[in-house]
Design a protein around this motif. Sequence first.
Motif, PDB file in Angstrom:
ATOM      1  N   ARG A 139       0.849  -1.229   0.038  1.00 21.72           N
ATOM      2  CA  ARG A 139       0.188  -0.468  -0.122  1.00 21.72           C
ATOM      3  C   ARG A 139       1.000   1.135   0.104  1.00 21.72           C
ATOM      4  O   ARG A 139       0.349   2.102  -0.697  1.00 21.72           O
ATOM      5  CB  ARG A 139      -1.014   0.207   1.414  1.00 21.72           C
ATOM      6  CG  ARG A 139      -1.617  -0.801   1.296  1.00 21.72           C
ATOM      7  CD  ARG A 139      -2.946  -1.041   2.330  1.00 21.72           C
ATOM      8  NE  ARG A 139      -3.560  -1.853   2.309  1.00 21.72           N
ATOM      9  CZ  ARG A 139      -3.502  -3.027   3.079  1.00 21.72           C
ATOM     10  NH1 ARG A 139      -2.219  -2.090   4.336  1.00 21.72           N
ATOM     11  NH2 ARG A 139      -4.298  -3.972   3.891  1.00 21.72           N
ATOM     12  N   ALA A 142       2.146   1.718  -3.701  1.00 19.37           N
ATOM     13  CA  ALA A 142       1.488   2.475  -4.437  1.00 19.37           C
ATOM     14  C   ALA A 142       1.517   3.872  -4.334  1.00 19.37           C
ATOM     15  O   ALA A 142       0.710   4.255  -5.412  1.00 19.37           O
ATOM     16  CB  ALA A 142       0.076   1.056  -4.690  1.00 19.37           C
ATOM     17  N   GLU A 143       1.254   3.880  -2.904  1.00 23.16           N
ATOM     18  CA  GLU A 143       1.728   5.854  -3.202  1.00 23.16           C
ATOM     19  C   GLU A 143       2.456   6.403  -2.893  1.00 23.16           C
ATOM     20  O   GLU A 143       2.660   7.775  -2.027  1.00 23.16           O
ATOM     21  CB  GLU A 143       0.449   5.452  -1.644  1.00 23.16           C
ATOM     22  CG  GLU A 143      -1.108   5.189  -1.993  1.00 23.16           C
ATOM     23  CD  GLU A 143      -1.705   5.274  -0.978  1.00 23.16           C
ATOM     24  OE1 GLU A 143      -1.910   5.953   0.041  1.00 23.16           O
ATOM     25  OE2 GLU A 143      -3.265   4.656  -0.696  1.00 23.16           O
ATOM     26  N   ARG A 150       6.037   3.686  -7.784  1.00 25.55           N
ATOM     27  CA  ARG A 150       4.726   4.081  -8.126  1.00 25.55           C
ATOM     28  C   ARG A 150       4.912   3.247  -9.460  1.00 25.55           C
ATOM     29  O   ARG A 150       3.933   2.490 -10.071  1.00 25.55           O
ATOM     30  CB  ARG A 150       3.358   4.793  -8.208  1.00 25.55           C
ATOM     31  CG  ARG A 150       4.328   6.288  -7.217  1.00 25.55           C
ATOM     32  CD  ARG A 150       2.744   6.593  -6.925  1.00 25.55           C
ATOM     33  NE  ARG A 150       2.521   7.605  -7.804  1.00 25.55           N
ATOM     34  CZ  ARG A 150       3.481   9.049  -8.023  1.00 25.55           C
ATOM     35  NH1 ARG A 150       4.066   8.957  -6.921  1.00 25.55           N
ATOM     36  NH2 ARG A 150       3.772   9.448  -8.633  1.00 25.55           N
ATOM     37  N   ASP A 172      -7.763  -4.903  -1.679  1.00 25.41           N
ATOM     38  CA  ASP A 172      -7.285  -4.144  -1.318  1.00 25.41           C
ATOM     39  C   ASP A 172      -6.404  -3.973  -3.310  1.00 25.41           C
ATOM     40  O   ASP A 172      -5.742  -1.857  -3.495  1.00 25.41           O
ATOM     41  CB  ASP A 172      -5.474  -4.679  -0.927  1.00 25.41           C
ATOM     42  CG  ASP A 172      -6.148  -4.488   0.997  1.00 25.41           C
ATOM     43  OD1 ASP A 172      -6.167  -4.157   1.574  1.00 25.41           O
ATOM     44  OD2 ASP A 172      -7.074  -5.660   1.108  1.00 25.41           O
ATOM     45  N   LEU A 173      -6.221  -4.534  -3.759  1.00 20.72           N
ATOM     46  CA  LEU A 173      -5.695  -4.385  -5.070  1.00 20.72           C
ATOM     47  C   LEU A 173      -6.546  -3.811  -5.923  1.00 20.72           C
ATOM     48  O   LEU A 173      -5.775  -2.845  -6.660  1.00 20.72           O
ATOM     49  CB  LEU A 173      -4.854  -5.633  -5.836  1.00 20.72           C
ATOM     50  CG  LEU A 173      -4.021  -6.636  -4.871  1.00 20.72           C
ATOM     51  CD1 LEU A 173      -3.115  -7.631  -5.893  1.00 20.72           C
ATOM     52  CD2 LEU A 173      -3.106  -5.579  -4.322  1.00 20.72           C
ATOM     53  N   ALA A 176      -6.408   0.070  -5.372  1.00 18.58           N
ATOM     54  CA  ALA A 176      -5.116   0.112  -5.651  1.00 18.58           C
ATOM     55  C   ALA A 176      -4.454   0.504  -6.929  1.00 18.58           C
ATOM     56  O   ALA A 176      -4.094   1.178  -7.795  1.00 18.58           O
ATOM     57  CB  ALA A 176      -3.802  -0.253  -5.372  1.00 18.58           C
ATOM     58  N   ASN A 179      -5.947   3.688  -8.637  1.00 16.83           N
ATOM     59  CA  ASN A 179      -5.401   4.666  -8.280  1.00 16.83           C
ATOM     60  C   ASN A 179      -3.885   4.823  -9.464  1.00 16.83           C
ATOM     61  O   ASN A 179      -3.221   5.736 -10.181  1.00 16.83           O
ATOM     62  CB  ASN A 179      -4.801   4.562  -6.594  1.00 16.83           C
ATOM     63  CG  ASN A 179      -6.098   5.108  -5.932  1.00 16.83           C
ATOM     64  OD1 ASN A 179      -6.827   5.569  -6.329  1.00 16.83           O
ATOM     65  ND2 ASN A 179      -5.905   4.318  -4.877  1.00 16.83           N
TER      66      ASN A 179
END
Length: 479
Positions: A139, A142-143, A150, A172-173, A176, A179
Amino acid sequence: MAGAEGEDSLYPIAVLIDELRNEDVQLRLNSIKKLSTIALALGVERTRTELIPFLTDTIYDEDEVLLALAEQLGNFTMLVGGPEYVHCLLPPLESLATVEETVVRDKAVESLRKISQEHSPVDLEVHFEPLTLVMSTLRQAAEDKSWRVRYMVADKFSELQKAVGPEITKNDLVPAFQNLLKDCEAEVRAAAANKVKEFCENLPEDSRETLIMSHVLPCVKELVSDTNQHVKSALASVIMGLSTILGKDNTVEHLLPLFLVQLKDECPEVRLNIISNLDCVNEVIGIRQLSQSLLPAIVELAEDAKWRVRLAIIEYMPLLAGQLGVEFFDEKLNSLCMAWLVDHVYAIREAATCNLMKLVEKFGAEWAQNTIVPKVLGMSNDPNYLHRMTTLFCIKALSEACGQEITTKHMLPVVLKMSNDQVANVRFNVAKCLQKIGPVIDSNALQAEVKPVLEKLATDQDMDVKYFAQEAISVLALA
């Protein structure tokens, strides 16, 4: 004596410590490369309790040394006592997977993957999966503030998806991935766009369609009109594959409008990626639906006022013909290909000639004789001398693919007749054409029919006609 043996058994570790503290990088590297020998000398228990902890505590060396260490540890399973004890290799490899140098991290990850296959399911859950708590790390990555981090997440997303399983993917994925598809950096969006089909294929089957329609497709619709051509191109290379996942109704209602937008995109690579994957859609919705939906857009591009747009479609035509098949091509696209031969722009006529050659190579000489050759030869009587010359250009391009019989029987008589054309440019192109097709035609025809015509042209009043006729006579050895 026992004391001496005890001191002797400590020798490999002592030597290793000294060598790893030596200022000579090559010496340190050599010591790492012989770790397996040292481990064998120590035995499995001392390797686990002394060598591995020592290596874990001393990971602060040159990249070359660390790379060698990461590689060595991937082969250490039996040296620590087999699969039952393989988890003791995780600490040093985990540390190596966090160093700054990319090649070291990659090698450490490779070794981690290797030894993960040697863990039992229980040991995987207890020892392997907790490495820096995977999901929280993912997580954060990814951010991450760095777009390069990223980007790597997006680039490896399918592998991550397979690793974490269906439930974590759903919870979760999917958010993500959304985003990443909306990321502010084009490189990240492109990497994520490239994974759209694979990501959708690997979604849990019981909820796949719902997840795609609700979470992925809205992002895809935005990317179709992205400001960056690399993003649009990446998406175009995979988007057609969604049709096989979503089925006929969803394809017709939701995907076809997107394909039409991409087919008209100003970026040639986007259009090519759509055209090159038409077979995916054809399998799902059938050729009739495809022709009603996409072919009008292709025809529109083929007749575009901008000659560069027409040129781009011509270059894709052999690929498109292969996707759609000969019957469909003859019905819908053949007339376009012939129309290009008389385009007012020379570059289009030239590309159209090359296109015919590629089509004959794809569909065969018999198809050419029945479909293409008669129309090409018919242009030899066109009032416009540029169109008559196009006939000669086409014959030069098609002769080899059509073969000796068609060239000698059908094409040669037309070329010979055109040697009497009133326009000198046509006559010297007759000489060039005969030079090109000479090796293809029948040897008797070459002597009996070609030679007299070339000799006549060699005495032409026009200097260019004389020059090219004499050159043809020389090249074909007809003197």
